[in-house]
Design a protein around this motif. Structure first.
Motif, PDB file in Angstrom:
ATOM      1  N   GLY A 128     -85.152  23.459  15.496  1.00  0.00           N
ATOM      2  CA  GLY A 128     -83.749  23.519  15.923  1.00  0.00           C
ATOM      3  C   GLY A 128     -82.949  22.285  15.526  1.00  0.00           C
ATOM      4  O   GLY A 128     -81.812  22.395  15.049  1.00  0.00           O
ATOM      5  N   ALA A 129     -83.568  21.126  15.670  1.00  0.00           N
ATOM      6  CA  ALA A 129     -82.880  19.873  15.347  1.00  0.00           C
ATOM      7  C   ALA A 129     -82.488  19.826  13.874  1.00  0.00           C
ATOM      8  O   ALA A 129     -81.381  19.395  13.521  1.00  0.00           O
ATOM      9  N   VAL A 130     -83.384  20.297  12.994  1.00  0.00           N
ATOM     10  CA  VAL A 130     -83.108  20.265  11.555  1.00  0.00           C
ATOM     11  C   VAL A 130     -81.989  21.235  11.211  1.00  0.00           C
ATOM     12  O   VAL A 130     -81.159  20.969  10.331  1.00  0.00           O
ATOM     13  N   ILE A 131     -81.963  22.379  11.902  1.00  0.00           N
ATOM     14  CA  ILE A 131     -80.899  23.349  11.663  1.00  0.00           C
ATOM     15  C   ILE A 131     -79.548  22.725  12.022  1.00  0.00           C
ATOM     16  O   ILE A 131     -78.576  22.851  11.271  1.00  0.00           O
ATOM     17  N   ASN A 132     -79.516  22.001  13.122  1.00  0.00           N
ATOM     18  CA  ASN A 132     -78.282  21.317  13.518  1.00  0.00           C
ATOM     19  C   ASN A 132     -77.857  20.295  12.469  1.00  0.00           C
ATOM     20  O   ASN A 132     -76.681  20.197  12.117  1.00  0.00           O
ATOM     21  N   THR A 133     -78.830  19.548  11.962  1.00  0.00           N
ATOM     22  CA  THR A 133     -78.546  18.579  10.898  1.00  0.00           C
ATOM     23  C   THR A 133     -77.944  19.282   9.688  1.00  0.00           C
ATOM     24  O   THR A 133     -76.950  18.826   9.103  1.00  0.00           O
ATOM     25  N   ALA A 134     -78.543  20.423   9.304  1.00  0.00           N
ATOM     26  CA  ALA A 134     -78.073  21.186   8.148  1.00  0.00           C
ATOM     27  C   ALA A 134     -76.627  21.639   8.369  1.00  0.00           C
ATOM     28  O   ALA A 134     -75.790  21.568   7.450  1.00  0.00           O
TER      29      ALA A 134
END
Lengths: 363, 363
Positions: B315-321
């Motif tokens: 989830g955190a990486v998706i937010n970064t993206a």
């Protein structure tokens, strides 16, 4: 007496032993009952009687060959005498220790390859029948105690694919106590080396450890669990068909598994007072539904057990067998010609010729 | 432009070619769009550009390695520059000519081993979908005409197990025209010898005929149709994983099949006007659900395609993206630590660490 012979047959097979039943078919009317003319032989018997009297020499020689190759022998030794040498092999068992992602396809492939498969894991979520529908037995027990629940013998092909090499090593310590047909253990070269060094230091002989196929499977570059399972089952088949236990090497000619009509043999071992005729295929030519060794039993009260493949021509032999039962005829050799039975059907050429021997067991 | 690159990728894969996409990830703000930094390379390109300028040397070297091994390369070449070398391999096809008793288990095993399976027979009762539920394609056509309906290429593994060696020979004459990954033909040594002599006399070179594995399959003493199918699939896997086309020999290290997210790549080739962020796994450690090369795509209107394995940390990486898409950031490298995600569950140790690169494709 004959009943005991067939009981004895089942006992030996349950121990994982290969067995030969040698029958002397005799035209001499003095030896009218084929019952007295049967002898049961195992590998051990053949080694013991290696220096048999010349009277039995041919039988022992043929029996040895039958045990090695799985091929039935039907040999006319004189005008009066014919030998029927029938090999009986135990059903091969595949024992899979560990119920993980490699065991899943392996159990399926093992059943497809004709093994009776047992899978063992200590975790209920891995050792359950729905996960392994093709397994004969699914045992949920510790790798320590499970060996009391299974029967490891010369017909056992044992694969350890547990979730950790500590468990694999525990299993190996147990397995090496038995004389099995195959042992394989999963693991990288490095890991396997570690296990072997540990077991050597514990006093296991190098010779014993050499029996372990590790890393397991044929070297086909397997990566996925399915591929690894394919590499394992290919090696297990190779050991079943080509491994020579006496020399410890892979041989050139493959071992046949003789036909096995359990129901017929069970019937012959039963304590009833029925006379029985048994039709056994002794040689075949062309395309036939069943091979040498297949049996059909006819009881004096009309029951039919087993099959030699059906077809119109089968009926004639059954009639002959019934006539023999009524008239106390000991044995007879007949030819079944099925070449006229089935026409060329969508390109599959059917039909063949088979010779059968009909034996009567009178009580 | 980038869309054309991914269209081109699919075209090459359809021809059975292995492809590398090399990306130069550049910190220099002058090269802000990663679109211009991608190049598509095939084996042929690499041979052609063997003497590439030193500027590209590392890329070509890494691309060669990726094509050979199937391993993604992620290489920091300077403070500013990182190369992402992604191999894309075509799905391997297993073409089974003949739908008889060996084809039945072979098609099933082929699908299990990860092949897209096509089975061909000229008899409707043998070439039908209910007989081969695991086959991608079942073709009922003569062995003469069927080759117009299939696409034989470097990713094709071709097995001829027709009902007669005349048909097998007809098939072989056609197959030998193509550059396939594997050819195997059933038949006894004697029969195979006859076929080879015939084809030699027709002008086929010994070199070409040497490509044919006949008798087919690994030598495991296979007897039953299932065992023969096991021996064949084991050999096919060996060719897929270990065969070196350039030297024509079996190599030691196995070829990996890279992860392939068709849906993500299709989305990248589409003619829409959405900005997209793609998260690609570039290295992994420990137990992770997906491996190097796995992709997750996020469009500017919130759509998610593909997967890098799920878990909370995803989830955190998706937010970064999403943040990167909004702020026109070209690329970023992130670490996903899943070691805290999943506890030891019934003995299966889960959790691992993976590095991902997030690339933004702005339209």
């Amino acid at each position: 007496m004959e009943k005991n012979l067939y009981k004895n047959l089942f006992e030996k097979l349950d121990l994982g032993k290969r067995v030969v039943i040698a029958t002397v078919l005799d035209n001499n009317p003095c030896n009218s009952n084929s019952f007295q003319n049967k002898i049961l032989l195992t590998q051990e018997d053949l080694i013991k009687y290696d220096k048999a009297s010349s009277f039995y020499e041919t039988i022992y020689e043929k029996a040895k060959y039958a045990l090695e190759t799985g091929n039935l022998q039907f040999v006319k030794v004189s005008e009066e005498k014919t030998y029927l040498i029938e090999p009986y092999f135990p059903e091969p068992n595949l024992i899979v220790l560990g119920g993980g992602h490699i065991a899943k396809p392996l159990v399926e492939f093992g059943a497809k390859a004709g093994f009776s498969v047992t899978v063992i894991d200590d975790r209920p979520s891995f050792a359950n029948k729905p996960r392994f529908p093709e397994a004969e037995n699914v045992i949920c027990e510790s790798f320590e105690k499970c060996f009391d629940l299974i029967n490891l013998n010369e017909s056992s092909f044992v694969v350890t694919v547990t979730r950790g090499h500590r468990h694999d090593m525990d299993c190996l310590r147990k397995i090496l106590k038995y004389d099995t047909a195959y042992i394989g253990m999963i693991g990288s070269k490095r890991r396997v080396k570690g296990v072997m060094e540990q077991l050597l230091s514990e006093g296991y002989s190098q010779e014993k450890l050499n029996r372990v196929n590790a890393p397991i499977g044929l070297e086909i570059g397997a990566v996925t669990p399915e591929e690894i399972a394919f590499s394992i089952i290919a090696q297990v088949i190779q050991y079943r068909r080509l491994f020579d236990r006496t020399t410890g090497t892979i041989k050139k000619s493959k071992t046949n598994w003789p036909e096995f009509d359990r129901d017929v043999l069970t019937k012959l071992s039963e304590e009833d007072n029925l006379s029985k005729a048994v039709i056994t295929i002794v040689s075949t030519k062309g395309s036939v539904p069943r091979k040498e060794g297949a049996k059909l039993l006819i009881t004096s009260n009309g029951e039919l057990v087993g099959s030699i493949g059906g077809g119109c021509s089968e009926g004639a032999v059954i009639n002959t067998a019934r006539y023999m039962l009524r008239n106390n005829i000991t044995y007879q050799i007949e030819r079944i010609d099925m070449t006229g039975d089935v026409a060329e059907n969508e390109g599959m050429v059917c039909g063949g010729i088979m010779d059968v021997v009909i034996e009567c067991f009178n009580f």
